[in-house]
Scaffold this motif. Sequence first.
Motif, PDB file in Angstrom:
ATOM      1  N   LYS A  38       0.871  -1.180   0.000  1.00  0.00           N
ATOM      2  CA  LYS A  38       0.000   0.000   0.000  1.00  0.00           C
ATOM      3  C   LYS A  38       0.898   1.217   0.000  1.00  0.00           C
ATOM      4  N   MET A  39       0.618   2.127  -0.939  1.00  0.00           N
ATOM      5  CA  MET A  39       1.440   3.315  -1.128  1.00  0.00           C
ATOM      6  C   MET A  39       0.642   4.570  -0.773  1.00  0.00           C
ATOM      7  N   ARG A  40       1.348   5.700  -0.689  1.00  0.00           N
ATOM      8  CA  ARG A  40       0.671   6.981  -0.522  1.00  0.00           C
ATOM      9  C   ARG A  40      -0.174   7.277  -1.751  1.00  0.00           C
ATOM     10  N   ASN A  41      -1.085   8.235  -1.607  1.00  0.00           N
ATOM     11  CA  ASN A  41      -1.940   8.698  -2.711  1.00  0.00           C
ATOM     12  C   ASN A  41      -2.826   7.597  -3.275  1.00  0.00           C
ATOM     13  N   ASP A  42      -3.351   6.730  -2.412  1.00  0.00           N
ATOM     14  CA  ASP A  42      -4.329   5.698  -2.788  1.00  0.00           C
ATOM     15  C   ASP A  42      -3.852   4.789  -3.923  1.00  0.00           C
ATOM     16  N   ARG A  43      -2.587   4.358  -3.845  1.00  0.00           N
ATOM     17  CA  ARG A  43      -2.028   3.417  -4.810  1.00  0.00           C
ATOM     18  C   ARG A  43      -1.780   2.096  -4.099  1.00  0.00           C
ATOM     19  N   GLU A  44      -2.040   1.018  -4.800  1.00  0.00           N
ATOM     20  CA  GLU A  44      -1.785  -0.320  -4.271  1.00  0.00           C
ATOM     21  C   GLU A  44      -1.040  -1.123  -5.326  1.00  0.00           C
ATOM     22  N   LEU A  45      -0.039  -1.874  -4.890  1.00  0.00           N
ATOM     23  CA  LEU A  45       0.761  -2.691  -5.789  1.00  0.00           C
ATOM     24  C   LEU A  45       0.714  -4.137  -5.332  1.00  0.00           C
ATOM     25  N   THR A  46       0.651  -5.047  -6.280  1.00  0.00           N
ATOM     26  CA  THR A  46       0.789  -6.470  -6.002  1.00  0.00           C
ATOM     27  C   THR A  46       1.802  -7.007  -7.001  1.00  0.00           C
ATOM     28  N   GLY A  47       2.838  -7.685  -6.490  1.00  0.00           N
ATOM     29  CA  GLY A  47       3.857  -8.220  -7.381  1.00  0.00           C
ATOM     30  C   GLY A  47       4.858  -9.061  -6.615  1.00  0.00           C
ATOM     31  N   VAL A  48       5.806  -9.625  -7.336  1.00  0.00           N
ATOM     32  CA  VAL A  48       6.835 -10.484  -6.740  1.00  0.00           C
ATOM     33  C   VAL A  48       7.993  -9.607  -6.277  1.00  0.00           C
ATOM     34  N   LEU A  49       8.394  -9.771  -5.017  1.00  0.00           N
ATOM     35  CA  LEU A  49       9.492  -9.008  -4.441  1.00  0.00           C
ATOM     36  C   LEU A  49      10.815  -9.650  -4.827  1.00  0.00           C
ATOM     37  N   TYR A  50      11.657  -8.898  -5.554  1.00  0.00           N
ATOM     38  CA  TYR A  50      12.967  -9.399  -5.949  1.00  0.00           C
ATOM     39  C   TYR A  50      14.091  -8.862  -5.077  1.00  0.00           C
TER      40      TYR A  50
END
Length: 108
Positions: A38-50
Amino acid sequence: MAATAALEAAGDHQLAEITVEEPLDLVRLCIDEKIYVKMRNDRELTGVLYAYDQHLNMILGGVVEVITVTEIDPETYEEIYKETKREIPMLFVRGDGVILISPPTRGS
């Protein structure tokens, strides 16, 4: 003082003892796993952490970004939520915008 967490192994359902001494140890356990950010400014990310560092700068792969925008209907004054999704093959995330990191829910 070290805390010990028991985690269930995904494939064979065996319990493994993991020692967690600081919060970033939990992030280390998510390397090569799918995570939710969960990021600032109502952004959400889903992905593989490298990769990540002590500032929570991260490199994610196979990212789905969801941006939520709230608008007010001028006639009814109701809040209208609009989501924009996009897929990004590889993304560098700057750590100062990160609010929360979590493994995604099992249904995701």
